[in-house]
Design a protein around this motif. Structure first.
Motif, PDB file in Angstrom:
ATOM      1  N   SER A   7       0.893  -1.478   0.031  1.00  8.93           N
ATOM      2  CA  SER A   7       0.020   0.073   0.155  1.00  8.93           C
ATOM      3  C   SER A   7       0.864   1.058   0.014  1.00  8.93           C
ATOM      4  N   VAL A   8       0.627   2.182  -0.938  1.00  9.93           N
ATOM      5  CA  VAL A   8       1.347   3.348  -1.308  1.00  9.93           C
ATOM      6  C   VAL A   8       0.677   4.423  -0.423  1.00  9.93           C
ATOM      7  N   ILE A   9       1.187   5.192   0.383  1.00 13.16           N
ATOM      8  CA  ILE A   9       0.642   6.066   1.053  1.00 13.16           C
ATOM      9  C   ILE A   9       1.142   7.462   0.740  1.00 13.16           C
ATOM     10  N   VAL A  10       0.414   8.519   0.093  1.00 12.12           N
ATOM     11  CA  VAL A  10       0.802   9.924  -0.144  1.00 12.12           C
ATOM     12  C   VAL A  10      -0.019  10.835   0.387  1.00 12.12           C
ATOM     13  N   PRO A  11       0.412  11.657   1.467  1.00 14.32           N
ATOM     14  CA  PRO A  11      -0.475  12.873   1.735  1.00 14.32           C
ATOM     15  C   PRO A  11      -0.127  14.102   1.039  1.00 14.32           C
ATOM     16  N   THR A  12      -1.190  14.829   0.788  1.00 11.05           N
ATOM     17  CA  THR A  12      -1.254  15.937  -0.056  1.00 11.05           C
ATOM     18  C   THR A  12      -1.892  17.096   0.312  1.00 11.05           C
ATOM     19  N   TYR A  13      -1.265  18.291   0.082  1.00  5.15           N
ATOM     20  CA  TYR A  13      -2.151  19.550   0.554  1.00  5.15           C
ATOM     21  C   TYR A  13      -1.356  20.685  -0.572  1.00  5.15           C
ATOM     22  N   ASN A  14      -2.319  21.173  -1.218  1.00  6.85           N
ATOM     23  CA  ASN A  14      -2.447  22.069  -2.168  1.00  6.85           C
ATOM     24  C   ASN A  14      -1.209  22.270  -3.090  1.00  6.85           C
ATOM     25  N   ARG A  15      -0.802  21.065  -3.721  1.00  5.82           N
ATOM     26  CA  ARG A  15       0.332  20.887  -4.672  1.00  5.82           C
ATOM     27  C   ARG A  15      -0.036  19.944  -5.918  1.00  5.82           C
ATOM     28  N   LEU A  16      -0.999  20.701  -6.378  1.00  9.47           N
ATOM     29  CA  LEU A  16      -1.687  19.990  -7.500  1.00  9.47           C
ATOM     30  C   LEU A  16      -0.721  19.677  -8.863  1.00  9.47           C
ATOM     31  N   ALA A  17      -0.116  20.645  -9.190  1.00 10.77           N
ATOM     32  CA  ALA A  17       0.646  20.389 -10.191  1.00 10.77           C
ATOM     33  C   ALA A  17       1.871  19.480  -9.839  1.00 10.77           C
ATOM     34  N   LEU A  18       2.286  19.327  -8.782  1.00 11.48           N
ATOM     35  CA  LEU A  18       3.538  18.434  -8.542  1.00 11.48           C
ATOM     36  C   LEU A  18       2.784  16.981  -8.135  1.00 11.48           C
ATOM     37  N   LEU A  19       1.536  17.119  -7.405  1.00 11.35           N
ATOM     38  CA  LEU A  19       0.983  15.737  -7.379  1.00 11.35           C
ATOM     39  C   LEU A  19       0.640  14.964  -8.632  1.00 11.35           C
ATOM     40  N   GLU A  20       0.248  15.859  -9.709  1.00  8.52           N
ATOM     41  CA  GLU A  20      -0.162  15.213 -10.751  1.00  8.52           C
ATOM     42  C   GLU A  20       0.982  14.108 -11.589  1.00  8.52           C
ATOM     43  N   ARG A  21       2.331  14.780 -11.531  1.00  7.29           N
ATOM     44  CA  ARG A  21       3.566  14.225 -11.817  1.00  7.29           C
ATOM     45  C   ARG A  21       3.633  12.886 -11.082  1.00  7.29           C
ATOM     46  N   GLN A  22       3.641  12.908  -9.725  1.00  8.26           N
ATOM     47  CA  GLN A  22       3.836  11.847  -8.866  1.00  8.26           C
ATOM     48  C   GLN A  22       2.891  10.790  -9.116  1.00  8.26           C
ATOM     49  N   VAL A  23       1.496  11.052  -9.200  1.00  7.38           N
ATOM     50  CA  VAL A  23       0.262  10.085  -9.626  1.00  7.38           C
ATOM     51  C   VAL A  23       0.705   9.535 -10.708  1.00  7.38           C
ATOM     52  N   ASP A  24       1.120   9.955 -11.997  1.00  5.01           N
ATOM     53  CA  ASP A  24       1.585   9.503 -13.141  1.00  5.01           C
ATOM     54  C   ASP A  24       2.595   8.138 -12.892  1.00  5.01           C
ATOM     55  N   GLN A  25       3.501   8.455 -12.128  1.00  5.75           N
ATOM     56  CA  GLN A  25       4.690   7.571 -11.768  1.00  5.75           C
ATOM     57  C   GLN A  25       3.979   6.344 -11.000  1.00  5.75           C
ATOM     58  N   LEU A  26       3.130   6.666  -9.824  1.00  7.82           N
ATOM     59  CA  LEU A  26       2.841   5.647  -9.027  1.00  7.82           C
ATOM     60  C   LEU A  26       1.635   4.682  -9.956  1.00  7.82           C
ATOM     61  N   VAL A  27       0.717   5.270 -10.619  1.00  6.58           N
ATOM     62  CA  VAL A  27      -0.256   4.375 -11.381  1.00  6.58           C
ATOM     63  C   VAL A  27       0.755   3.683 -12.802  1.00  6.58           C
ATOM     64  N   ASN A  28       1.818   3.796 -12.940  1.00 10.14           N
ATOM     65  CA  ASN A  28       2.482   3.418 -14.053  1.00 10.14           C
ATOM     66  C   ASN A  28       3.806   2.685 -13.558  1.00 10.14           C
ATOM     67  N   GLN A  29       3.518   1.850 -12.428  1.00  8.92           N
ATOM     68  CA  GLN A  29       4.633   0.902 -12.046  1.00  8.92           C
ATOM     69  C   GLN A  29       4.936  -0.169 -12.867  1.00  8.92           C
ATOM     70  N   THR A  30       6.292  -0.810 -12.608  1.00  8.11           N
ATOM     71  CA  THR A  30       6.486  -2.108 -13.431  1.00  8.11           C
ATOM     72  C   THR A  30       5.868  -3.181 -12.478  1.00  8.11           C
ATOM     73  N   LEU A  31       5.670  -3.083 -11.192  1.00  8.54           N
ATOM     74  CA  LEU A  31       4.988  -3.899 -10.474  1.00  8.54           C
ATOM     75  C   LEU A  31       3.441  -4.220 -11.100  1.00  8.54           C
ATOM     76  N   ASP A  32       2.938  -5.280 -11.125  1.00  7.14           N
ATOM     77  CA  ASP A  32       1.559  -5.571 -11.495  1.00  7.14           C
ATOM     78  C   ASP A  32       0.476  -4.866 -10.759  1.00  7.14           C
ATOM     79  N   VAL A  33      -0.259  -4.161 -11.316  1.00  7.13           N
ATOM     80  CA  VAL A  33      -1.180  -3.399 -10.883  1.00  7.13           C
ATOM     81  C   VAL A  33      -2.150  -4.070  -9.723  1.00  7.13           C
ATOM     82  N   LYS A  34      -2.245  -5.258  -9.816  1.00 10.93           N
ATOM     83  CA  LYS A  34      -3.147  -5.966  -8.916  1.00 10.93           C
ATOM     84  C   LYS A  34      -2.530  -6.408  -7.558  1.00 10.93           C
ATOM     85  N   GLU A  35      -1.258  -5.854  -7.586  1.00  8.14           N
ATOM     86  CA  GLU A  35      -0.263  -6.267  -6.168  1.00  8.14           C
ATOM     87  C   GLU A  35      -0.123  -4.998  -5.443  1.00  8.14           C
TER      88      GLU A  35
END
Length: 296
Positions: A7-35
């Motif tokens: 389980s990946v945990i990311v707290p966020t507060y008013n950093r939308l532009a930065l968060l968008e880049r991080q989320v792109d990395q997190l949802v496109n991991q080499t690890l199987d998305v089911k894991e």
């Protein structure tokens, strides 16, 4: 969805532009998305973060979003740990970018003999200025910044997670790191990579940076022995021998490398002077706090 391992945990507060880049990395991991699952805690943002995250959940089934009233990163992480399904909890921040194989490396390196991992966090030194915030941890550090760390969930629960009483979002992750290291091995892994880009802050915010040192006393009060083991004999000595002298002299010297950019050089020197004066002003209060602790 299959069995969640991480389980990946990311707290966020008013950093939308930065968060968008991080989320792109997190949802496109080499690890199987089911894991794995990504739990993002929106800590009361007002910049469009809620709308972006709600759309993320529709596009990515393994993204879970928790919205809460602003309560700081410690509370946000604790909330997410309770909701997590993985036996491994991986922490990172909204202003970072994890490597595509970040989770696969964590799963590979989290062997039975370790309770946690800390990875290599790097920055772009060419973009660093006196007004930027960044973390550069290339060889491991005993404080274990949560921008790049992973722990066994059962051990996190065993130590009651993050202490929400710290006065500033500073040292609450150090407290967890120290206590986890008392339970077992927290291994440094150079292949577990996170990029922490220099993030420019306003001059007024950077000038108030020394306020976070209030948390040194909270950290010391919780466990003086661990403080002495990992940091210094006491917070007063750490602040006025290490920060006031060594750190400030380093910063003063480093400001002159911006001589070709005089505005930045002057801003940097001004910030360092403000920090020095602020610590002088704080000394009577800090000394009183420490003396009170000694009498307990």
């Amino acid at each position: 969805m299959g069995k969640i391992k991480i389980s990946v945990i990311v707290p966020t507060y008013n950093r939308l532009a930065l968060l968008e880049r991080q989320v792109d990395q997190l949802v496109n991991q080499t690890l199987d998305v089911k894991e794995y699952e990504v739990i993002i805690v929106n800590d009361g943002s007002s910049d469009g973060t809620q709308e972006f995250l709600d759309a993320c959940m529709k596009s990515h089934p393994n993204v879970q979003v928790i919205h809460q009233i602003n309560g700081g990163p410690a509370k946000a992480r604790n909330t997410a740990v309770k909701a997590a399904n993985g036996s491994i909890i991986a922490f990172t921040d909204d202003d970072c970018e994890v490597a595509r194989d970040w989770l696969q490396v964590i799963l590979r390196e989290m062997s039975d003999e370790v309770v946690g991992l800390q990875g290599m966090t790097y920055t772009d030194n060419k973009k660093v200025t006196p007004l930027t915030h960044q973390i550069d941890n290339r060889k491991g550090h005993h404080s274990i910044p949560t921008c790049n760390a992973a722990y066994r969930r059962d051990r996190l629960i065993q130590i009651d997670g993050f202490d929400e009483s710290f006065p500033y979002p500073h040292n609450e992750d150090t407290d967890v790191g120290w206590r986890m290291q008392e339970l077992g091995i927290v291994k440094f892994c150079a292949d577990m990579k996170v990029y922490h880009p220099p993030r420019t802050d306003q001059f007024s915010k950077v000038a108030k940076r020394m306020n976070i040192l209030d948390s040194e006393f909270t950290l010391y009060e919780k466990n003086p022995q661990l403080y002495k083991k990992y940091r210094n004999t006491n917070p007063l000595r750490h602040i006025y021998s290490n920060v006031f002298v060594n750190v400030m002299l380093y910063y003063t010297y480093s400001r002159f490398k911006y001589w070709k950019r005089p505005k930045l050089m002057i801003q940097g020197l001004a910030i360092t002077l403000i920090w020095w004066l602020d610590l002088i002003k704080k000394y009577p209060r800090y000394r009183s706090i420490y003396q009170s602790m000694r009498q307990l």
